[in-house]
Motif scaffolding. Structure first.
Motif, PDB file in Angstrom:
ATOM      1  N   ARG A 236     -40.645  33.855 -10.626  1.00  0.00           N
ATOM      2  CA  ARG A 236     -39.887  34.234  -9.571  1.00  0.00           C
ATOM      3  C   ARG A 236     -38.471  33.981  -9.762  1.00  0.00           C
ATOM      4  O   ARG A 236     -37.919  34.746  -8.964  1.00  0.00           O
ATOM      5  CB  ARG A 236     -40.713  33.175  -8.607  1.00  0.00           C
ATOM      6  N   GLU A 237     -38.142  33.006 -10.193  1.00  0.00           N
ATOM      7  CA  GLU A 237     -36.697  32.589 -10.249  1.00  0.00           C
ATOM      8  C   GLU A 237     -35.899  33.711 -10.773  1.00  0.00           C
ATOM      9  O   GLU A 237     -34.986  34.356 -10.661  1.00  0.00           O
ATOM     10  CB  GLU A 237     -36.362  31.428 -10.905  1.00  0.00           C
ATOM     11  N   LYS A 238     -36.472  34.162 -12.194  1.00  0.00           N
ATOM     12  CA  LYS A 238     -35.951  35.382 -12.873  1.00  0.00           C
ATOM     13  C   LYS A 238     -35.864  36.725 -12.345  1.00  0.00           C
ATOM     14  O   LYS A 238     -34.987  37.492 -11.950  1.00  0.00           O
ATOM     15  CB  LYS A 238     -36.737  35.546 -14.035  1.00  0.00           C
ATOM     16  N   ASN A 239     -37.052  36.851 -11.365  1.00  0.00           N
ATOM     17  CA  ASN A 239     -37.171  38.359 -10.593  1.00  0.00           C
ATOM     18  C   ASN A 239     -36.088  38.244  -9.255  1.00  0.00           C
ATOM     19  O   ASN A 239     -35.548  39.054  -9.006  1.00  0.00           O
ATOM     20  CB  ASN A 239     -38.691  38.495  -9.994  1.00  0.00           C
ATOM     21  N   ARG A 240     -35.861  36.946  -8.946  1.00  0.00           N
ATOM     22  CA  ARG A 240     -34.960  36.819  -7.830  1.00  0.00           C
ATOM     23  C   ARG A 240     -33.436  36.921  -8.261  1.00  0.00           C
ATOM     24  O   ARG A 240     -32.722  37.658  -7.709  1.00  0.00           O
ATOM     25  CB  ARG A 240     -34.940  35.525  -7.019  1.00  0.00           C
ATOM     26  N   ASP A 241     -33.080  36.686  -9.540  1.00  0.00           N
ATOM     27  CA  ASP A 241     -32.084  36.789 -10.065  1.00  0.00           C
ATOM     28  C   ASP A 241     -31.581  38.204 -10.315  1.00  0.00           C
ATOM     29  O   ASP A 241     -30.330  38.778  -9.989  1.00  0.00           O
ATOM     30  CB  ASP A 241     -31.935  36.025 -11.342  1.00  0.00           C
TER      31      ASP A 241
END
Length: 248
Positions: A236-241
């Motif tokens: 999720r953090e990668k997708n948000r970045d």
């Protein structure tokens, strides 16, 4: 009938005297038991019988205490390896009932009876045969009754009266047999307790093993879920970045 009742002890006399008196017999008690060993035991049983009989107004006659006569007759049978316990007991009944019949004949009694059949551990049929034999030999009537159905009531009443209750038949052989049986029962109870303890220990070990297994499963599941949640969080953090980066 004027009846001489052979009695082995006080507790065994309770129900026979009640029943025979109810049947209309005039009873006197004969304590003729040279089989009883040791002498202290003989005296204790005699004292218990006399004290109880006196409270009920029952006369007691006592034969001579002659353990040597018992040894010459019953002891000789017991020493013969070819003879059975029944043979030994028959010889013992014969000695005591013969003495009872002899006294009854000499002192104006009409018949004889015995309390021996109260006990479920005695040979009731043999007692009847020996009672009849002794009575017939002295031209007396005999009153035979199987008192075993009244054993529990006699036990209850004797305990209620706080009477001394012996824990073996009477002779030295029955005393040794009773002591052996008590040791064997004690050993059996101990073995049973130890087996039960081993069973409980084994069950406890199995239960502990199962508890540890489930605990390990829960730990492994929790660690798996933790890894899964960590991976999902990282994704999720990668997708948000990526979504926050400006378009090139």
């Amino acid at each position: 009938m004027k009846l001489l009742l052979h009695a082995c002890c006080g507790p065994c006399s309770l129900e026979p005297t009640r029943l025979l008196a109810h049947a209309g017999h005039d009873i006197a008690i004969a304590y003729m038991n040279s089989n009883i060993h040791p002498a202290e035991e003989y005296a204790r049983r005699a004292e218990t019988l006399r004290a109880w009989a006196a409270s009920g107004g029952l006369p007691v006659v006592e034969g001579p205490y002659d353990p040597e006569a018992w040894e010459r007759t019953v002891g000789a049978v017991a020493a013969d390896a070819a003879k059975s316990r029944e043979d030994r007991c028959r010889a013992c009944y014969r000695l005591r009932l013969e003495e009872t019949a002899c006294y009854a004949s000499a002192h104006g009694f009409d018949g004889i009876s015995t309390t021996l059949t109260v006990s479920p551990y005695q040979y009731t049929d043999v007692i009847r045969e020996e009672l009849e034999r002794a009575a017939t030999a002295h031209k007396l009537a005999y009153v035979f009754e199987d008192f075993r159905p009244f054993y529990d009531e006699a036990t209850r009443r004797s305990r209620e009266l706080n009477m001394y209750r012996q824990n073996y038949c009477g002779c030295r052989i029955s005393q040794a047999e009773a002591e052996t049986e008590r040791r064997e029962r004690k050993a059996a109870r101990k073995a049973a307790r130890e087996a039960e303890q081993l069973k409980r220990s084994a069950e406890a070990a199995v239960a502990e093993e199962e508890r540890l297994r489930k605990r390990a499963e829960r730990k492994a599941y929790a660690e798996k879920q933790e890894r899964k949640h960590r991976i999902l969080k990282e994704l999720r953090e990668k997708n948000r970045d990526r979504s926050e980066r400006p378009n090139a």
